[in-house]
Design a protein around this motif. Structure first.
Motif, mmCIF file in Angstrom:
data_model
loop_
_atom_site.group_PDB
_atom_site.id
_atom_site.type_symbol
_atom_site.label_atom_id
_atom_site.label_comp_id
_atom_site.label_asym_id
_atom_site.label_seq_id
_atom_site.Cartn_x
_atom_site.Cartn_y
_atom_site.Cartn_z
ATOM 1 N N LEU A 63 0.810 -1.215 0.000
ATOM 2 C CA LEU A 63 0.000 0.000 0.000
ATOM 3 C C LEU A 63 0.844 1.267 0.000
ATOM 4 C CD1 LEU A 63 -2.747 -1.059 2.579
ATOM 5 C CD2 LEU A 63 -3.078 -0.704 0.122
ATOM 6 N N TRP A 64 2.096 1.138 0.408
ATOM 7 C CA TRP A 64 2.973 2.307 0.512
ATOM 8 C C TRP A 64 3.185 2.942 -0.864
ATOM 9 C CZ3 TRP A 64 4.726 4.532 4.911
ATOM 10 C CH2 TRP A 64 5.699 5.527 4.780
ATOM 11 N N ASN A 65 3.004 4.249 -0.931
ATOM 12 C CA ASN A 65 3.257 5.005 -2.157
ATOM 13 C C ASN A 65 2.361 4.559 -3.301
ATOM 14 O OD1 ASN A 65 4.791 7.189 -3.200
ATOM 15 N ND2 ASN A 65 6.054 5.787 -4.391
ATOM 16 N N LEU A 66 1.224 3.956 -2.992
ATOM 17 C CA LEU A 66 0.359 3.410 -4.026
ATOM 18 C C LEU A 66 -0.187 4.499 -4.944
ATOM 19 C CD1 LEU A 66 -0.789 0.648 -4.899
ATOM 20 C CD2 LEU A 66 -2.788 1.126 -3.484
ATOM 21 N N GLY A 67 -0.487 5.659 -4.363
ATOM 22 C CA GLY A 67 -1.047 6.730 -5.174
ATOM 23 C C GLY A 67 -0.108 7.253 -6.237
ATOM 24 N N ALA A 68 1.215 7.051 -6.057
ATOM 25 C CA ALA A 68 2.175 7.542 -7.042
ATOM 26 C C ALA A 68 2.050 6.823 -8.378
ATOM 27 C CB ALA A 68 3.601 7.391 -6.505
ATOM 28 N N THR A 69 1.437 5.640 -8.359
ATOM 29 C CA THR A 69 1.249 4.896 -9.599
ATOM 30 C C THR A 69 0.207 5.552 -10.490
ATOM 31 O OG1 THR A 69 1.885 2.825 -8.533
ATOM 32 C CG2 THR A 69 0.583 2.623 -10.517
ATOM 33 N N GLY A 70 -0.605 6.411 -9.929
ATOM 34 C CA GLY A 70 -1.648 7.053 -10.716
ATOM 35 C C GLY A 70 -2.635 6.020 -11.217
ATOM 36 N N TYR A 71 -2.947 6.095 -12.505
ATOM 37 C CA TYR A 71 -3.873 5.134 -13.081
ATOM 38 C C TYR A 71 -3.169 3.905 -13.618
ATOM 39 C CZ TYR A 71 -7.367 8.813 -12.727
ATOM 40 O OH TYR A 71 -8.214 9.775 -12.256
ATOM 41 N N GLY A 72 -1.846 3.803 -13.397
ATOM 42 C CA GLY A 72 -1.123 2.607 -13.811
ATOM 43 C C GLY A 72 -1.233 2.384 -15.299
ATOM 44 N N ASN A 73 -1.848 1.293 -15.688
ATOM 45 C CA ASN A 73 -2.097 0.988 -17.094
ATOM 46 C C ASN A 73 -3.402 1.664 -17.487
ATOM 47 O OD1 ASN A 73 -2.539 -0.129 -19.621
ATOM 48 N ND2 ASN A 73 -1.897 -2.185 -19.012
ATOM 49 N N SER A 74 -3.309 2.769 -18.227
ATOM 50 C CA SER A 74 -4.502 3.552 -18.538
ATOM 51 C C SER A 74 -5.520 2.750 -19.331
ATOM 52 C CB SER A 74 -4.115 4.822 -19.312
ATOM 53 O OG SER A 74 -3.521 4.494 -20.562
ATOM 54 N N PHE A 75 -5.081 1.748 -20.047
ATOM 55 C CA PHE A 75 -5.979 0.885 -20.821
ATOM 56 C C PHE A 75 -7.032 0.250 -19.913
ATOM 57 C CE2 PHE A 75 -6.438 -3.497 -22.805
ATOM 58 C CZ PHE A 75 -7.298 -3.087 -23.810
ATOM 59 N N TYR A 76 -6.574 -0.334 -18.791
ATOM 60 C CA TYR A 76 -7.514 -0.954 -17.851
ATOM 61 C C TYR A 76 -8.171 0.086 -16.959
ATOM 62 C CZ TYR A 76 -5.481 -5.351 -19.391
ATOM 63 O OH TYR A 76 -5.061 -6.405 -20.152
ATOM 64 N N ALA A 77 -7.458 1.168 -16.642
ATOM 65 C CA ALA A 77 -8.044 2.206 -15.797
ATOM 66 C C ALA A 77 -9.247 2.846 -16.476
ATOM 67 C CB ALA A 77 -6.998 3.266 -15.468
ATOM 68 N N ALA A 78 -9.158 3.060 -17.787
ATOM 69 C CA ALA A 78 -10.294 3.634 -18.502
ATOM 70 C C ALA A 78 -11.487 2.684 -18.468
ATOM 71 C CB ALA A 78 -9.899 3.940 -19.947
ATOM 72 N N ALA A 79 -11.221 1.384 -18.545
ATOM 73 C CA ALA A 79 -12.309 0.402 -18.458
ATOM 74 C C ALA A 79 -12.939 0.416 -17.073
ATOM 75 C CB ALA A 79 -11.783 -0.987 -18.799
ATOM 76 N N VAL A 80 -12.123 0.593 -16.034
ATOM 77 C CA VAL A 80 -12.670 0.698 -14.677
ATOM 78 C C VAL A 80 -13.559 1.931 -14.576
ATOM 79 C CG1 VAL A 80 -12.095 1.054 -12.251
ATOM 80 C CG2 VAL A 80 -10.755 -0.554 -13.622
ATOM 81 N N GLN A 81 -13.093 3.042 -15.124
ATOM 82 C CA GLN A 81 -13.900 4.261 -15.115
ATOM 83 C C GLN A 81 -15.216 4.042 -15.855
ATOM 84 O OE1 GLN A 81 -12.848 7.661 -17.699
ATOM 85 N NE2 GLN A 81 -12.717 8.882 -15.819
ATOM 86 N N ALA A 82 -15.159 3.349 -16.990
ATOM 87 C CA ALA A 82 -16.373 3.081 -17.762
ATOM 88 C C ALA A 82 -17.333 2.198 -16.970
ATOM 89 C CB ALA A 82 -16.009 2.414 -19.088
ATOM 90 N N GLY A 83 -16.796 1.168 -16.314
ATOM 91 C CA GLY A 83 -17.647 0.283 -15.525
ATOM 92 C C GLY A 83 -18.244 0.951 -14.310
ATOM 93 N N THR A 84 -17.588 2.002 -13.824
ATOM 94 C CA THR A 84 -18.131 2.758 -12.704
ATOM 95 C C THR A 84 -19.372 3.547 -13.131
ATOM 96 O OG1 THR A 84 -15.882 2.963 -11.825
ATOM 97 C CG2 THR A 84 -17.537 4.459 -10.928
#
Length: 658
Positions: A42-63
């Motif tokens: 969990l440490w410094n997890l936010g620094a990764t941002g959206y990580g792989n934007s390909f899957y992050a965009a899908a998460v946003q869409a599913g939300t």
């Protein structure tokens, strides 16, 4: 009543092994292990941002859309899915629906999967080898570099491996009493793992199947029947969603990304199946020759790419050339192979030490389970001709860890024999030497560590031989102390890589664990250092690695006010995902991830434009049309009928201005 020959000589269900009371130290030690894993991941997890934007965009869409959630759509208007089934997205989407879409809400479930996997592996190994071995197994999993990468990322691999560890746990439970319930649950877990990453879930199947077929304490025909039942459970675990996709009217769901025929089975056995093994050129997408050319271009730019610090574009981190030694080569070795030589030695030794044990011996069954898991998985991944990323090797980690711990315990029990001492000493020295080789590939990273590991490893190996060979009343305690020190030294290299990985931001589709690898002399080492600096600058500017387009702020602002169903279309899923995350709007990904998906067709796109559903066409930076498929055809049509404008240095066509 008659008794068949098969039944006459088979033992009945064996009583479970005696379970002595838990040592007083076990619960505090387990709590410390799980807490330490949670902190590390969990440490410094936010620094990764959206990580792989390909899957992050899908998460946003599913939300935002239930249909997008169920099918794994890249955009909330459901043009096309990502190139994997949606199970891993479901976990992140449920979290972001509860807590709002953010990097933390998306990635915390991934990190907690690491804690769950460590706990389950502890419980699995403990049933075979005792509490100390279980704790060591959990710690080795947590401190493997590729685990420290993928359990802090939004790729599907975290859920895949967690479910496979569940299958391993259920198999061990089933082996104790030939339990139909537990072996069916193992199959169900593997089936659900298919919904995370399709056929990669089946790499481990030979291990549990072989272990159960050989060692379950019941008649052979019942073992076969139970395994057939487990196979049916796999079909049920995976098939319910596959069937739903097949029965759902195609007009009312997104196109199945990565397929050539809008079919989940076509994608599973083509793009994500045989295409990975034999090369995508046979099954759609990028051919093996193109992959090799991309890898060669990447190598020319500098050795070993990464999607975080050290990534410098191209196809960094694609895993090098296929071959039986791939797991040990520069781009892959530091991810997972630190304990692989020891695991293979201890597999052979453990099977030898248990050769006279009853057929139902649980220790040998565990060796067959983890050995089949590791050997089959490593061979398939090594020989894959299609797209291969080093992080695929995460699937091997539970098997490697299981072999090291269970096989190491058997060698320790055989310490009174010459072979037992040779195995213990040999694995200690071999692990130290191999750690030195791996650490020498990153000479700027803790330069003192490789020599320390080598020197201490060799010294401890020799000392272990002496302590175990000389009769003494203190031999037991001294041996334990020396062996514990050898374990610490053997884990020092991967632990250092894991910590470095956990503390470093990563983004993009080609991420790798550990520091940037530099091999081949001074020129390549210099290139590796330059690549690392370029990667840091790119992350600081908001960019990412391979497969992660840098968002254009001015274009994102333009899309926010588009007011159409899709604010824009662009070529490829990576560019579309970046624009979606930056603007919060739906963006058409022309051609999907590979650029070869048939969604939308030119005629469908023209109809959508005429209906006012798409406002802009945004060309990717550089103006390329990846794949030369529908994206190229649509771009050519737009260029012939609409005027180009430049927004923030990027070419944009206003499809509503005609």
């Amino acid at each position: 009543m008659g008794v068949t020959l098969d039944e006459r000589h088979e033992p009945g269900p064996a009583a479970p092994p005696a379970r002595p009371g838990r040592p007083r130290w076990e619960r505090p030690a387990l709590g410390a292990l799980l807490a330490g894993t949670a902190v590390l991941y969990l440490w410094n997890l936010g620094a990764t941002g959206y990580g792989n934007s390909f899957y992050a965009a899908a998460v946003q869409a599913g939300t935002r859309s239930g249909t997008a959630l169920f099918f794994g759509s890249l955009d909330p208007e459901n043009l096309i899915t990502v190139d994997k089934p949606p199970a891993s997205l479901w976990v992140m989407e449920l979290s972001t629906r509860l807590f709002g879409f953010s990097s933390w809400a998306m990635l915390v479930p991934q990190a907690l999967m690491a804690v769950a996997a460590v706990a389950l592996l502890w419980a699995t190994v403990r049933r075979v080898a005792g509490p100390g071995a279980g704790l060591l197994a959990g710690a080795l999993l947590a401190l493997t570099p590729v685990a420290a990468l993928m359990f802090k990322y939004d790729n599907p691999d975290a859920l895949l491996v967690l479910l496979l560890v569940v299958a391993g746990y259920c198999t061990v439970r089933a082996l104790v009493r030939a339990s139909t319930r537990w072996i069916l649950l193992a199959g169900l877990a593997i089936g659900f793992a298919f919904l995370a990453k399709e056929l990669q879930a089946f790499l481990v199947v030979p291990g549990p199947a072989l272990a159960y077929l050989w060692a379950a304490p019941t008649a052979l025909r019942r073992r076969i029947a139970q395994l057939l039942g487990a196979g049916a459970a796999i079909v049920v675990g995976a098939g319910w969603w596959v069937l739903a996709v097949a029965l759902w009217p195609a007009a009312d769901r997104p196109y199945i990304g990565g397929s050539t025929n809008d079919s989940e089975l076509g994608r599973a056995f083509g793009y994500n199946g045989l295409g990975r093994i034999f090369g995508q050129g046979l099954f759609g997408g990028r051919g093996a020759g193109a992959a090799a050319a991309a890898d060669a271009a990447d190598a020319a730019g500098g050795p070993g790419g990464r999607g975080g610090v050290g990534d410098f574009g191209g196809f960094g981190g694609m895993g090098g050339q296929a071959g039986i030694l791939r797991m040990f080569e520069s781009q892959v070795g530091g991810q997972v192979s630190w304990l692989l030589p020891a695991a293979l030695i201890l597999l052979v030794a453990g099977l030898w030490f248990t050769r006279r044990s009853p057929r139902t011996d649980l220790t040998r069954a565990a060796l067959l389970l983890w050995g089949g898991w590791t050997v089959v998985g490593a061979v398939v991944l090594s020989l894959m001709q299609g797209t291969f990323h080093p992080y695929y090797t995460l699937v091997l980690v539970p098997g490697i860890v299981g072999l090291v711990v269970v096989g190491g315990r058997q060698a320790w029990l055989a310490q009174a024999t010459l072979l037992g001492r040779l195995v213990l000493t040999g694995t200690t020295v071999v692990t130290a030497v191999w750690s030195f080789v791996l650490l020498d590939r990153t000479p700027q990273f803790l330069p003192w560590l490789r020599w320390t590991v080598l020197l201490l490893g060799v010294v401890l190996g020799l000392l272990l031989w002496i302590v175990l060979a000389v009769p003494s009343a203190l031999r037991g305690r001294l041996g334990v102390a020396v062996l514990a020190a050898a374990v610490v030294v053997g884990v020092a290299g991967p632990a250092a890589y894991a910590v470095e990985t956990a503390l470093t931001p990563h983004r993009g589709g080609g991420v790798t664990a550990g520091p940037a690898v530099a091999t081949g002399g001074a020129a390549f080492r210099a290139a590796g250092g330059a690549a690392a600096a370029a990667g840091r600058a790119r992350l600081a500017a908001g960019g990412g690695g391979f497969g992660d387009a840098v968002p254009n702020g001015q274009v994102a602002t333009l899309l926010e006010t588009a007011g159409t169903r899709w604010s824009a279309a662009t070529v490829g899923s990576s560019a579309a995902a970046s624009l979606e995350l930056a603007s919060g709007t739906a963006v058409m990904a022309l051609g999907g991830f590979t650029g070869s998906d048939r969604a939308p067709t030119l005629a469908e796109f023209q109809t959508d434009v005429q209906a006012g559903l798409v406002h802009y066409l945004v060309l990717p930076e550089g103006g390329g049309t990846r794949g030369g498929g529908v994206g190229a055809a649509i771009t050519q049509w737009v260029q012939q009928h609409y005027a180009a404008d430049t927004v923030g240095g990027q070419t944009v066509y206003d499809l509503a201005a005609r």
